[in-house]
Design an enzyme around this catalytic site. Structure first.
Site, PDB file in Angstrom:
ATOM      1  CD  GLU A 155      68.960  65.923  66.418  1.00  0.00           C
ATOM      2  OE1 GLU A 155      68.009  66.319  67.090  1.00  0.00           O
ATOM      3  OE2 GLU A 155      68.858  65.540  65.238  1.00  0.00           O
ATOM      4  NE  ARG A 207      77.458  29.246  69.264  1.00  0.00           N
ATOM      5  CZ  ARG A 207      78.482  28.663  68.666  1.00  0.00           C
ATOM      6  NH1 ARG A 207      78.337  28.106  67.468  1.00  0.00           N
ATOM      7  NH2 ARG A 207      79.658  28.649  69.255  1.00  0.00           N
ATOM      8  CG  PHE A 228      80.648  67.325  63.500  1.00  0.00           C
ATOM      9  CD1 PHE A 228      81.622  66.643  62.803  1.00  0.00           C
ATOM     10  CD2 PHE A 228      80.960  67.787  64.778  1.00  0.00           C
ATOM     11  CE1 PHE A 228      82.884  66.436  63.349  1.00  0.00           C
ATOM     12  CE2 PHE A 228      82.213  67.582  65.332  1.00  0.00           C
ATOM     13  CZ  PHE A 228      83.178  66.906  64.620  1.00  0.00           C
ATOM     14  CB  ILE A 229      76.065  69.911  58.473  1.00  0.00           C
ATOM     15  CG1 ILE A 229      76.674  71.101  59.239  1.00  0.00           C
ATOM     16  CG2 ILE A 229      74.611  70.183  58.079  1.00  0.00           C
ATOM     17  CD1 ILE A 229      76.101  71.370  60.626  1.00  0.00           C
ATOM     18  CB  THR A 230      72.951  65.055  59.831  1.00  0.00           C
ATOM     19  OG1 THR A 230      73.700  64.775  61.001  1.00  0.00           O
ATOM     20  CG2 THR A 230      72.292  63.768  59.337  1.00  0.00           C
ATOM     21  CG  HIS A 241      75.400  37.805  67.374  1.00  0.00           C
ATOM     22  ND1 HIS A 241      74.360  38.479  67.971  1.00  0.00           N
ATOM     23  CD2 HIS A 241      74.933  37.432  66.151  1.00  0.00           C
ATOM     24  CE1 HIS A 241      73.328  38.532  67.145  1.00  0.00           C
ATOM     25  NE2 HIS A 241      73.646  37.891  66.041  1.00  0.00           N
ATOM     26  CG  LEU A 259      73.423  74.896  66.534  1.00  0.00           C
ATOM     27  CD1 LEU A 259      73.016  76.368  66.601  1.00  0.00           C
ATOM     28  CD2 LEU A 259      72.573  74.108  67.550  1.00  0.00           C
ATOM     29  CG  PHE A 284      69.523  72.119  62.519  1.00  0.00           C
ATOM     30  CD1 PHE A 284      68.492  73.023  62.709  1.00  0.00           C
ATOM     31  CD2 PHE A 284      70.368  71.836  63.578  1.00  0.00           C
ATOM     32  CE1 PHE A 284      68.305  73.621  63.953  1.00  0.00           C
ATOM     33  CE2 PHE A 284      70.183  72.430  64.820  1.00  0.00           C
ATOM     34  CZ  PHE A 284      69.148  73.331  65.007  1.00  0.00           C
TER      35      PHE A 284
HETATM   36  N1  CAA Z   1      63.271  76.251  73.908  1.00  0.00           N
HETATM   37  C1  CAA Z   1      63.174  77.576  73.715  1.00  0.00           C
HETATM   38  N2  CAA Z   1      64.054  78.436  74.204  1.00  0.00           N
HETATM   39  C2  CAA Z   1      65.095  77.952  74.894  1.00  0.00           C
HETATM   40  C3  CAA Z   1      65.263  76.578  75.133  1.00  0.00           C
HETATM   41  C4  CAA Z   1      64.287  75.714  74.611  1.00  0.00           C
HETATM   42  N3  CAA Z   1      64.370  74.401  74.783  1.00  0.00           N
HETATM   43  N4  CAA Z   1      66.374  76.379  75.843  1.00  0.00           N
HETATM   44  C5  CAA Z   1      66.901  77.588  76.060  1.00  0.00           C
HETATM   45  N5  CAA Z   1      66.119  78.549  75.486  1.00  0.00           N
HETATM   46  C6  CAA Z   1      66.303  79.973  75.526  1.00  0.00           C
HETATM   47  C7  CAA Z   1      66.337  80.381  76.980  1.00  0.00           C
HETATM   48  O1  CAA Z   1      65.053  80.619  77.458  1.00  0.00           O
HETATM   49  C8  CAA Z   1      67.170  81.618  76.942  1.00  0.00           C
HETATM   50  O2  CAA Z   1      66.394  82.724  76.577  1.00  0.00           O
HETATM   51  P1  CAA Z   1      66.378  84.023  77.523  1.00  0.00           P
HETATM   52  O3  CAA Z   1      67.789  84.541  77.450  1.00  0.00           O
HETATM   53  O4  CAA Z   1      65.382  84.897  76.875  1.00  0.00           O
HETATM   54  O5  CAA Z   1      66.036  83.537  78.885  1.00  0.00           O
HETATM   55  C9  CAA Z   1      68.147  81.371  75.806  1.00  0.00           C
HETATM   56  O6  CAA Z   1      67.563  80.340  74.998  1.00  0.00           O
HETATM   57  C10 CAA Z   1      69.475  80.925  76.309  1.00  0.00           C
HETATM   58  O7  CAA Z   1      69.261  79.778  77.114  1.00  0.00           O
HETATM   59  P2  CAA Z   1      70.366  79.185  78.067  1.00  0.00           P
HETATM   60  O8  CAA Z   1      70.974  80.298  78.855  1.00  0.00           O
HETATM   61  O9  CAA Z   1      69.799  78.021  78.795  1.00  0.00           O
HETATM   62  O10 CAA Z   1      71.429  78.694  76.967  1.00  0.00           O
HETATM   63  P3  CAA Z   1      72.852  78.110  77.163  1.00  0.00           P
HETATM   64  O11 CAA Z   1      73.782  78.851  76.289  1.00  0.00           O
HETATM   65  O12 CAA Z   1      73.190  77.951  78.600  1.00  0.00           O
HETATM   66  O13 CAA Z   1      72.691  76.657  76.460  1.00  0.00           O
HETATM   67  C11 CAA Z   1      72.282  74.312  76.362  1.00  0.00           C
HETATM   68  C12 CAA Z   1      71.927  75.675  76.961  1.00  0.00           C
HETATM   69  C13 CAA Z   1      71.116  73.439  76.734  1.00  0.00           C
HETATM   70  C14 CAA Z   1      73.562  73.732  76.915  1.00  0.00           C
HETATM   71  C15 CAA Z   1      72.388  74.458  74.818  1.00  0.00           C
HETATM   72  O14 CAA Z   1      73.544  75.153  74.435  1.00  0.00           O
HETATM   73  C16 CAA Z   1      72.357  73.115  74.108  1.00  0.00           C
HETATM   74  O15 CAA Z   1      71.293  72.551  73.883  1.00  0.00           O
HETATM   75  N6  CAA Z   1      73.537  72.605  73.697  1.00  0.00           N
HETATM   76  C17 CAA Z   1      73.628  71.406  72.892  1.00  0.00           C
HETATM   77  C18 CAA Z   1      73.613  71.781  71.440  1.00  0.00           C
HETATM   78  C19 CAA Z   1      73.118  70.667  70.589  1.00  0.00           C
HETATM   79  O16 CAA Z   1      72.207  69.916  70.918  1.00  0.00           O
HETATM   80  N7  CAA Z   1      73.683  70.589  69.378  1.00  0.00           N
HETATM   81  C20 CAA Z   1      73.229  69.630  68.449  1.00  0.00           C
HETATM   82  C21 CAA Z   1      73.602  70.070  67.069  1.00  0.00           C
HETATM   83  S1  CAA Z   1      72.556  69.476  65.850  1.00  0.00           S
HETATM   84  C22 CAA Z   1      72.953  67.874  65.595  1.00  0.00           C
HETATM   85  O17 CAA Z   1      73.677  67.235  66.309  1.00  0.00           O
HETATM   86  C23 CAA Z   1      72.244  67.311  64.428  1.00  0.00           C
HETATM   87  C24 CAA Z   1      72.733  66.020  63.929  1.00  0.00           C
HETATM   88  O18 CAA Z   1      73.909  65.770  63.740  1.00  0.00           O
HETATM   89  C25 CAA Z   1      71.746  65.028  63.558  1.00  0.00           C
END
Ligand code: CAA
Length: 642
Positions: A363, A268, A156-158, A338, A125, A123
C-alpha cells in the site's frame, strides 16, 4: 488533532480481542506453516458484522466509524497479521471504492455482499511495471458495444483468488497518462479471468496473494466505477484510506510482539532476577510502549479525520510510515528479548517478526509515504513533461520477442514447422546436455508447468528434454505444490534463472516471476492449450495445443536417439522480430550510444516499427538514458547496414 476512543470503541475492541484469542490464536501457527487461508474464520468475522464496519447499515455494513475499523484490524493483527490484512484489503481496498464512487445499482449488487461478509473484495492496481509508480498501468480496457474488453495482468493481489469482487485499474485512453486510467468492477468467474497459484510468502502467510490475468475479459460497461479517466484518482483516494488499515495492521502485530516480550521478560530469570528488572531490557520495553502509543495516536487521529471528511492523505501516510517503521523495531526488540527462544518456530514473536516486514512495503512503500508527506509539506516535485510517459514499458517481461504463432492443420505439422524454425535459428539437436544440468548453467531447458497434469506424464517430458538436448525444469507450482521435481529445478527461483539459448515451456501460463527468470533466453518456445496464456506474448514461437499430444511428436521430430555431448555453450544471438523494409535513417543517442532504428521502433515506448525518427513525438526520449530526442544525431550509415 485530539481524539479519545469511546465506550463503543472499547467494547468492540474487547469483542474482537476475545474472538481472536479464542478462534484465531490456537490455529495461527498452523495457518502460517501451511500457508492456509482461514475460510471459516473469515466467515465468522462476517457473521459478527465486522466485514463492513465503516459502511452504512443500508448496504449491509455495521455503520460504525473509521476508528472502529482500525481497531478491528489492529486486534486481529495482534494475534495474526494475515487475518488482519484480509480484513484491511477487503474493507478499505475492495469495498471502499464501490462505496465512495459506485452507483446505487453497483452498491446494491457489489457493496452489499461485501459489507455483509457474504463476499470478499480485492483491489487490482499493481503490475510488474506499475508498483510504486502506479501510473505505469498497462492493463487495457477497450469499450466495444456494451462491454469493456479487458486485457493484461496484475501481481501481488491480496485476497486473490479468494475474493469474488475485484476493483481493477486499466487504461481506457492510452497516451494521456494518469487521466487515461479507469476503474472497473470485475467478478471472479468472468470468462478469461484467471489466477496464478498463491505466492509462497515470507510472512502474513494465512492471507492469500496471487496474480490476476485478463484475457479478453468482457466486463459490462455498467461496471465502470465513476467516470472514464477517474481511475487513478479513485486508486489514490482509496489508498489514502487503505494506509490507515495497514498502519493498524502494523500496530497490531507490534502490540502482539510487545505483549509477548513483556510477559517473557517478567518470567525469564537470569542473574537471579527476571530480565525485565535488568535496566537494559526495561528500557527496551519502555521504548516499545512509547512507540506503540505514538503510532496508535497517529492512526486514530488519521481515522478520525477521515471520518470527519477532512483532508487526511498526509496523516494516513504518516500513520502508515511511522507505525510500520516502528513495528519493525518493536518486533526486532521483542525477538531479542526472547533470546534464542524467539528464533524457534512456533514461538509467536518469530511469526510476528516475519509478518511485520511487509507493512513497510505494501500500500505504498515507506519511501512513497515520505514522497506523499513531503508533497503535502512542500508541494509536488515538478514533472518533466512527457518523459515519464515516453519511457513507460509496454513490452513483454521477456523483452522484444518474435511472437510467431505457428498455425497448422495438425499438431504434427505445427511441430514440424517449429523444428524447422529452430534448426534455421542454428540449434543442433544431434548434441545435448545432461537432463539434470543446473538451470543456471544449462544451454537449453525443457520446462513443464501445471499443464503437465500428473506424475505419469513426467516420463514423456524427460524423453522430450533428452530429444531437445536439454535439461529438465519446471514452473514453481510443479516443484512446490505438485512436487513432481525437486525445488532446485524450478525456473525463476533466485539462482535459478535461465540464461542459456533455448527454452521450451510446456503447459506454463507465464507467471511474472517465471518470465523474469527466462528473460535472458535467446529463444523461447511456448506450447499451451490456452491461447490467452501470458507466455505467448513472451515467446518467439508459440503453438496452441495440448502438450500431451505435442510432447511425443516433438520428441520424435527432434530425434530420440543418442546425443553427442554438447560443446561449451555459445550464446545464440537473440532473434529479433522480422524487419520491415529498411532504408530509414538511424539516429544515435549522444548520451549512451543507443541507436534508434525505425525498423524496430521503440516497443517499450509504444512506438511502432516503421516509425521514422522524424515522426517520433517531440517528447520522446532515449529509452536507455532519457536523453531528449532533439539531441540525437543522425548516423552516417543506413538502417540496413546491420
Ligand atoms: N487523492 C486523490 N487524487 C490524487 C491523490 C490522492 N491522494 N494523489 C494524487 N492524486 C491525483 C492528483 O491530483 C493528480 O491529478 P491531476 O493530474 O488532476 O492533478 C493525479 O492523481 C496524478 O497525481 P500525481 O502526479 O501525484 O501522481 P504520480 O504518478 O506522481 O504518483 C504516487 C504519485 C504517490 C507516487 C503514487 O503513484 C502512489 O501512491 N504510488 C504507490 C502505489 C501504491 O500505494 N500501491 C499499493 C498497491 S495496493 C497494495 O499494496 C494492496 C495490498 O497488497 C494490501
Amino acid at each position: 488533532m485530539l481524539f479519545k476512543t469511546n465506550k463503543e470503541h472499547e467494547e468492540l475492541r474487547k469483542a474482537i480481542r476475545e474472538f481472536a484469542e479464542a478462534e484465531i490464536k490456537p490455529v495461527a501457527f498452523q495457518m502460517d506453516q501451511e500457508n492456509k487461508f482461514p475460510d471459516e474464520i473469515v466467515k465468522k468475522i462476517g457473521e459478527n458484522g465486522w466485514m463492513g464496519i465503516p459502511y452504512s447499515t443500508k448496504y449491509g455494513g455495521a455503520g460504525k466509524d473509521v476508528i472502529s475499523y482500525a481497531i478491528a484490524v489492529e486486534e486481529l493483527s495482534r494475534v495474526d497479521g494475515g487475518v488482519g490484512v484480509i480484513l484491511s484489503a477487503h474493507t478499505s481496498l475492495g469495498a471502499y471504492p464501490i462505496e465512495a464512487f459506485g452507483t446505487e445499482a453497483q452498491k446494491e449488487k457489489y457493496l452489499k455482499p461485501l459489507a455483509s461478509g457474504e463476499a470478499i473484495g480485492a483491489f487490482g492496481l499493481t503490475e510488474p511495471d506499475a508498483g510504486s509508480d502506479a501510473s505505469g498501468t498497462q492493463t487495457t480496457a477497450v469499450l466495444e458495444g456494451d462491454y469493456y474488453i479487458l486485457n493484461g495482468g496484475k501481481i501481488f493481489i491480496t485476497n486473490a483468488p479468494k475474493a469474488s469482487t475485484y476493483v481493477v485499474f486499466a487504461v481506457t485512453t492510452p497516451g494521456i497518462g494518469t487521466k487515461g486510467i479507469s476503474a472497473l468492477i470485475v467478478e471472479k468467474g468472468y470468462e478469461g479471468f484467471t489466477f496464478s497459484d498463491p505466492y509462497d510468502k515470507m510472512g502474513i502467510r494465512s492471507s492469500s496473494t496471487a496474480e490476476l490475468t485478463f484475457n479478453n475479459v468482457k466486463v459490462p460497461k455498467e461496471n465502470l466505477l465513476g467516470q472514464e479517466g477517474q481511475g487513478f484518482r479513485i486508486a489514490m483516494q482509496t489508498l489514502d484510506g487503505g494506509r490507515i488499515g495497514i498502519a493498524a495492521q502494523a500496530l497490531g502485530i507490534a502490540q502482539g510482539a510487545y505483549e509477548a516480550a513483556l510477559k517473557y521478560a517478567k518470567e525469564r530469570i537470569q542473574f537471579g532476577k527476571p530480565i525485565a528488572q535488568q535496566q537494559v531490557i526495561s528500557f527496551k520495553l519502555a521504548d516499545m510502549a512509547t512507540k506503540l502509543r505514538a503510532a496508535r495516536f497517529l492512526i486514530y487521529s488519521a481515522a478520525e479525520m477521515k471520518q470527519n471528511h477532512e483532508n487526511y492523505g498526509m496523516e494516513s501516510a504518516m500513520a502508515k510510515q511511522y507505525a510500520s517503521d516502528v513495528a519493525l523495531e518493536i518486533v526486532n526488540d521483542a525477538l531479542q528479548i526472547h533470546g534464542g527462544n524467539g528464533f524457534i518456530k512456533g514461538i509467536d514473536v518469530e511469526r510476528f517478526y516475519r509478518d511485520a516486514k511487509i507493512t513497510t512495503i505494501y500500500e505504498g512503500t515507506n519511501e512513497i509515504q515520505r514522497v506523499v508527506i513531503a508533497s503535502h509539506l512542500i508541494g509536488k516535485a515538478p514533472k518533466k513533461k512527457g518523459k515519464a510517459q515516453a519511457v513507460k514499458k509496454d513490452g513483454p517481461i521477456t523483452g522484444v520477442r518474435k511472437r510467431h504463432m505457428i498455425k497448422a492443420d495438425t499438431a504434427k505439422d505445427a511441430v514440424k514447422e517449429l523444428v524447422e524454425h529452430l534448426k534455421k535459428d542454428g540449434y543442433d539437436f544431434s548434441v545435448g546436455i545432461p537432463i539434470d544440468t543446473p538451470i543456471a548453467d544449462a544451454e537449453r531447458v525443457v520446462s513443464v508447468g501445471k499443464g503437465i497434469g500428473s506424475e505419469e506424464f513426467m516420463k514423456e517430458a524427460e524423453k522430450l528434454a533428452h530429444a531437445a538436448g536439454a535439461a529438465l525444469g519446471s514452473s514453481r507450482p510443479v516443484a512446490e505444490n505438485m512436487k513432481l521435481l525437486p525445488l532446485e529445478r524450478y525456473v525463476g527461483m533466485s539462482g535459478q534463472k535461465f540464461k542459456g539459448n533455448l527454452y521450451i515451456a510446456l503447459g506454463i501460463s507465464g507467471a511474472s516471476q517465471h518470465l523474469k527468470g527466462i528473460k535472458d533466453a535467446s529463444t523461447i518456445v511456448a506450447i499451451n492449450r490456452n491461447p490467452g496464456a501470458p507466455i505467448f506474448k513472451n515467446a518467439d514461437y508459440g503453438i496452441v495445443g495440448d502438450i500431451h499430444e505435442i510432447m511425443p511428436l516433438l520428441a520424435e521430430a527432434l530425434g530420440t536417439g543418442e546425443k553427442k555431448p554438447a560443446p561449451p555453450m555459445k550464446k545464440v544471438r537473440r532473434s529479433k522480430p522480422r524487419k520491415l523494409a529498411p532504408n530509414y535513417g538511424v539516429y544515435v543517442c549522444p548520451g549512451c550510444g543507443y541507436e534508434y532504428d525505425p525498423n524496430y521502433g521503440d516497443p517499450e515506448g509504444e512506438i511502432d516499427a516503421g516509425t521514422t525518427f522524424e515522426k517520433l513525438p517531440d517528447d520522446w526520449v532515449c529509452p536507455e538514458c532519457l536523453e531528449e530526442k532533439q539531441n540525437f544525431v543522425q548516423a552516417d550509415f543506413p538502417a540496413d547496414r546491420k
